[in-house]
Design a protein around this motif. Structure first.
Motif, PDB file in Angstrom:
ATOM      1  N   TYR A 146       6.205   3.219 -59.288  1.00 21.75           N
ATOM      2  CA  TYR A 146       5.677   4.577 -59.182  1.00 21.75           C
ATOM      3  C   TYR A 146       5.231   5.021 -60.568  1.00 21.75           C
ATOM      4  CZ  TYR A 146       7.352   5.430 -54.424  1.00 21.75           C
ATOM      5  OH  TYR A 146       7.544   5.391 -53.067  1.00 21.75           O
ATOM      6  N   ILE A 147       3.988   5.491 -60.668  1.00 18.44           N
ATOM      7  CA  ILE A 147       3.451   5.996 -61.921  1.00 18.44           C
ATOM      8  C   ILE A 147       2.943   7.413 -61.683  1.00 18.44           C
ATOM      9  CG2 ILE A 147       1.781   5.656 -63.785  1.00 18.44           C
ATOM     10  CD1 ILE A 147       1.686   2.731 -63.098  1.00 18.44           C
ATOM     11  N   LEU A 148       3.369   8.314 -62.545  1.00 18.43           N
ATOM     12  CA  LEU A 148       2.957   9.719 -62.463  1.00 18.43           C
ATOM     13  C   LEU A 148       2.000  10.017 -63.617  1.00 18.43           C
ATOM     14  CD1 LEU A 148       3.389  12.471 -61.016  1.00 18.43           C
ATOM     15  CD2 LEU A 148       5.169  12.937 -62.723  1.00 18.43           C
ATOM     16  N   PHE A 149       0.803  10.467 -63.290  1.00 14.26           N
ATOM     17  CA  PHE A 149      -0.209  10.821 -64.278  1.00 14.26           C
ATOM     18  C   PHE A 149      -0.338  12.340 -64.349  1.00 14.26           C
ATOM     19  CE2 PHE A 149      -1.402   6.677 -62.622  1.00 14.26           C
ATOM     20  CZ  PHE A 149      -1.720   5.958 -63.759  1.00 14.26           C
ATOM     21  N   LYS A 150      -0.494  12.834 -65.555  1.00 13.46           N
ATOM     22  CA  LYS A 150      -0.762  14.260 -65.746  1.00 13.46           C
ATOM     23  C   LYS A 150      -2.258  14.465 -65.951  1.00 13.46           C
ATOM     24  CE  LYS A 150       0.654  18.344 -68.336  1.00 13.46           C
ATOM     25  NZ  LYS A 150       1.492  18.886 -69.431  1.00 13.46           N
ATOM     26  N   GLN A 151      -2.832  15.383 -65.175  1.00 16.41           N
ATOM     27  CA  GLN A 151      -4.276  15.626 -65.234  1.00 16.41           C
ATOM     28  C   GLN A 151      -4.600  16.755 -66.205  1.00 16.41           C
ATOM     29  OE1 GLN A 151      -4.805  14.607 -60.439  1.00 16.41           O
ATOM     30  NE2 GLN A 151      -5.841  16.372 -61.348  1.00 16.41           N
ATOM     31  N   GLN A 152      -5.771  16.637 -66.815  1.00 15.59           N
ATOM     32  CA  GLN A 152      -6.260  17.711 -67.677  1.00 15.59           C
ATOM     33  C   GLN A 152      -6.801  18.876 -66.857  1.00 15.59           C
ATOM     34  OE1 GLN A 152      -5.807  17.606 -70.885  1.00 15.59           O
ATOM     35  NE2 GLN A 152      -5.114  15.480 -70.964  1.00 15.59           N
ATOM     36  N   GLY A 153      -7.213  18.575 -65.643  1.00 12.20           N
ATOM     37  CA  GLY A 153      -7.768  19.574 -64.747  1.00 12.20           C
ATOM     38  C   GLY A 153      -8.076  18.917 -63.417  1.00 12.20           C
ATOM     39  N   PRO A 154      -8.782  19.600 -62.534  1.00 16.56           N
ATOM     40  CA  PRO A 154      -9.156  18.981 -61.249  1.00 16.56           C
ATOM     41  C   PRO A 154     -10.045  17.758 -61.462  1.00 16.56           C
ATOM     42  CG  PRO A 154      -9.429  21.361 -61.173  1.00 16.56           C
ATOM     43  CD  PRO A 154      -9.170  21.014 -62.612  1.00 16.56           C
ATOM     44  N   VAL A 155      -9.742  16.695 -60.728  1.00 19.27           N
ATOM     45  CA  VAL A 155     -10.461  15.432 -60.848  1.00 19.27           C
ATOM     46  C   VAL A 155     -11.046  15.080 -59.492  1.00 19.27           C
ATOM     47  CG1 VAL A 155     -10.310  12.989 -61.489  1.00 19.27           C
ATOM     48  CG2 VAL A 155      -8.890  14.675 -62.669  1.00 19.27           C
ATOM     49  N   SER A 156     -12.255  14.565 -59.496  1.00 15.94           N
ATOM     50  CA  SER A 156     -12.914  14.115 -58.277  1.00 15.94           C
ATOM     51  C   SER A 156     -12.608  12.633 -58.065  1.00 15.94           C
ATOM     52  CB  SER A 156     -14.428  14.340 -58.372  1.00 15.94           C
ATOM     53  OG  SER A 156     -15.076  13.820 -57.228  1.00 15.94           O
ATOM     54  N   PHE A 157     -11.859  12.323 -57.020  1.00 18.84           N
ATOM     55  CA  PHE A 157     -11.486  10.947 -56.706  1.00 18.84           C
ATOM     56  C   PHE A 157     -12.279  10.430 -55.498  1.00 18.84           C
ATOM     57  CE2 PHE A 157      -7.634  12.714 -58.697  1.00 18.84           C
ATOM     58  CZ  PHE A 157      -7.425  11.772 -59.701  1.00 18.84           C
ATOM     59  N   ASP A 164     -10.155   9.831 -69.332  1.00 16.27           N
ATOM     60  CA  ASP A 164     -10.446  11.104 -69.998  1.00 16.27           C
ATOM     61  C   ASP A 164      -9.809  12.287 -69.280  1.00 16.27           C
ATOM     62  OD1 ASP A 164     -11.944   9.725 -71.848  1.00 16.27           O
ATOM     63  OD2 ASP A 164     -13.829  10.002 -70.745  1.00 16.27           O
ATOM     64  N   ASP A 165      -9.343  12.078 -68.055  1.00 16.96           N
ATOM     65  CA  ASP A 165      -8.824  13.185 -67.256  1.00 16.96           C
ATOM     66  C   ASP A 165      -7.342  13.043 -66.927  1.00 16.96           C
ATOM     67  OD1 ASP A 165     -11.423  14.286 -67.126  1.00 16.96           O
ATOM     68  OD2 ASP A 165     -11.918  12.948 -65.448  1.00 16.96           O
ATOM     69  N   ILE A 166      -6.782  11.831 -66.981  1.00 19.31           N
ATOM     70  CA  ILE A 166      -5.384  11.630 -66.609  1.00 19.31           C
ATOM     71  C   ILE A 166      -4.661  10.894 -67.733  1.00 19.31           C
ATOM     72  CG2 ILE A 166      -5.890  11.598 -64.135  1.00 19.31           C
ATOM     73  CD1 ILE A 166      -5.679   8.580 -64.183  1.00 19.31           C
ATOM     74  N   THR A 167      -3.349  11.145 -67.839  1.00 22.71           N
ATOM     75  CA  THR A 167      -2.500  10.513 -68.842  1.00 22.71           C
ATOM     76  C   THR A 167      -1.179  10.132 -68.187  1.00 22.71           C
ATOM     77  OG1 THR A 167      -3.476  11.904 -70.566  1.00 22.71           O
ATOM     78  CG2 THR A 167      -1.416  10.773 -71.104  1.00 22.71           C
ATOM     79  N   PRO A 168      -0.741   8.877 -68.298  1.00 22.51           N
ATOM     80  CA  PRO A 168       0.539   8.489 -67.686  1.00 22.51           C
ATOM     81  C   PRO A 168       1.706   9.216 -68.346  1.00 22.51           C
ATOM     82  CG  PRO A 168      -0.347   6.699 -69.028  1.00 22.51           C
ATOM     83  CD  PRO A 168      -1.410   7.734 -68.952  1.00 22.51           C
ATOM     84  N   ALA A 169       2.598   9.757 -67.503  1.00 25.48           N
ATOM     85  CA  ALA A 169       3.697  10.574 -68.019  1.00 25.48           C
ATOM     86  C   ALA A 169       5.041  10.216 -67.418  1.00 25.48           C
ATOM     87  CB  ALA A 169       3.412  12.051 -67.776  1.00 25.48           C
ATOM     88  N   GLY A 170       5.089   9.670 -66.198  1.00 32.11           N
ATOM     89  CA  GLY A 170       6.356   9.361 -65.541  1.00 32.11           C
ATOM     90  C   GLY A 170       6.348   7.968 -64.946  1.00 32.11           C
ATOM     91  N   LEU A 171       7.550   7.394 -64.783  1.00 29.35           N
ATOM     92  CA  LEU A 171       7.652   6.023 -64.300  1.00 29.35           C
ATOM     93  C   LEU A 171       8.977   5.830 -63.574  1.00 29.35           C
ATOM     94  CD1 LEU A 171       6.455   3.081 -64.373  1.00 29.35           C
ATOM     95  CD2 LEU A 171       7.807   2.741 -66.439  1.00 29.35           C
ATOM     96  N   ALA A 172       8.915   5.093 -62.463  1.00 25.42           N
ATOM     97  CA  ALA A 172      10.099   4.666 -61.716  1.00 25.42           C
ATOM     98  C   ALA A 172       9.687   3.448 -60.902  1.00 25.42           C
ATOM     99  CB  ALA A 172      10.636   5.767 -60.804  1.00 25.42           C
TER     100      ALA A 172
END
Length: 387
Positions: free
Chosen positions: A277-288, A316-324
């Motif tokens: 499980y990887i949790l990414f923190k977004q800078q703002g709304p992202v179009s996926f 440029d929009d997401i940064t990994p922040a959490g892991l399990a």
């Protein structure tokens, strides 16, 4: 005549020895002159006969500063890392930190707070009495909270490196899991909790888990569940099991489900698989839009995934922040997943164990156990003359 022969032989032998010694000395001198001198060795400037004149550090901080300065100075000898980089440039290269920046409080502030706690404990009579009578109980919840706020990210990062998570998902990169990700598959917090490499069965992970993490109000997050060991055709690819984007705050149910949850399906005979499980923190709304799978997505070809490509596309929009992450191996529920969910035949793998290797037998074994000859027996039952 015999005496004269002996004397001449002795003189000749002495002359030859002198010539050989001179020749050896000249050769050694020539080799020493030809070989370039080595550079200064560590602590070569210290005179062991005058240790009183050596400068004293007087404090650990001053010693640590001097040690860092000596560490950063270039050395003339080649280290193990230098040899490995010359043999394999990819091995031991500098890894890039792609995680959130860490803001550590000042050392003086930490020392001051620690001294205040120690001073308050010394004045606490009840604490002294319970410690003396051996009735003091340590609050585990407080210990867990202190661990999460202090050294938890470093311990999680070390466990991820031990299990090869960064190496397989983010080549030449890593991140510090500063956001604690809590994943629970059951109602009981102990039985279905996902930690960092613990074992869960596919039956326990059959349905989507409960996700919780500390998030600021108004923040957006992306949650990914992937398996780097499960792909049936490409060793470098993965299967995405769950992908949710634009999660407001800590509410995963309110996010955009880009790929619905698929339970683990490690094939029989392949051992334990890692589910990360990887949790990414977004800078703002992202179009996926390019990452959306049809719901329900039951095609393994459409679920083929690479975490590093996904991150490079949205870095440029997401940064990994959490892991399990957890490990899982085959059980009976995997057969049901292949037949009923994926609608395909179940692959079964079998490990063919190679024969045991024995070195060639020697006639006179040295430093071998008394049962040395047992490994060379044919193993067939002997008839002992009965035909």
């Amino acid at each position: 005549m015999a005496l004269r022969t002996v004397c001449s032989a002795a003189l000749r032998t002495g002359t030859d020895l002198g010539v050989n010694n001179v020749r050896t000395f000249v050769t050694t001198a020539a080799l020493c002159k030809r070989t370039p001198p080595l550079g200064p060795m560590p602590n070569d400037v210290i005179d062991l006969k005058k240790l009183e004149s050596v400068e004293r550090y007087r404090s650990y901080t001053r010693y640590l500063r001097r040690a860092e300065e000596a560490k950063n100075q270039p050395a003339w000898w080649k280290t193990y890392r230098g040899y490995m980089e010359q043999a394999d440039p990819d091995h031991g290269g500098e890894q890039v930190d792609i995680g959130l920046p860490r803001y550590r409080p000042r050392r003086t502030t930490e020392v001051r707070e620690r001294r205040q706690v120690i001073k308050a404990n010394k004045k606490n009579a009840e604490l002294e009495r319970s410690t003396r009578l051996r009735t003091f109980k340590i609050p585990l919840d407080r210990v867990q909270e202190t661990w999460e706020q202090s050294s938890a990210p470093f311990h999680i990062k070390r466990l991820a490196e031990h299990y090869g998570v960064f190496k397989d998902l983010f080549p030449q990169a890593y991140f510090l899991p500063q956001v604690l990700l809590r994943v629970n598959y059951g109602q009981d917090n102990n039985s279905g909790q996902v930690y960092y490499g613990n074992r869960l069965t596919p039956t326990q992970a059959a349905s989507a888990p409960q996700i919780s993490f500390d998030a600021e109000e108004g923040s957006l997050w992306t949650l990914l569940l992937t398996c780097p060991d499960e792909h049936l055709q490409d060793n470098e690819a993965e299967y995405v099991h769950w992908l949710v984007g634009n999660i407001p705050g800590g509410s995963v149910q309110a996010g955009d489900e880009l790929c619905h949850y698929l339970p683990p399906f490690p094939p029989r005979g392949t051992g334990f698989h890692r589910y990360v499980y990887i949790l990414f923190k977004q800078q703002g709304p992202v179009s996926f839009q390019d990452d959306v799978r049809s719901s329900p997505c039951l095609s393994l070809e459409h679920r083929t995934f690479k975490t590093v490509d996904f991150y490079r596309k949205h870095q440029d929009d997401i940064t990994p922040a959490g892991l399990a992450f957890f490990q899982s191996q085959w059980d009976e529920s995997v057969t049901d997943t292949f037949h009923n969910t994926l609608d395909m035949r179940e692959p079964v793998f079998e490990f063919i164990r190679p024969p045991v290797y024995h070195p060639p037998q020697v006639k006179y074994p040295h430093r071998q156990p008394l049962r040395y000859l047992d490994r060379y027996r044919d193993g067939q039952e002997h008839t002992y003359g009965i035909y």
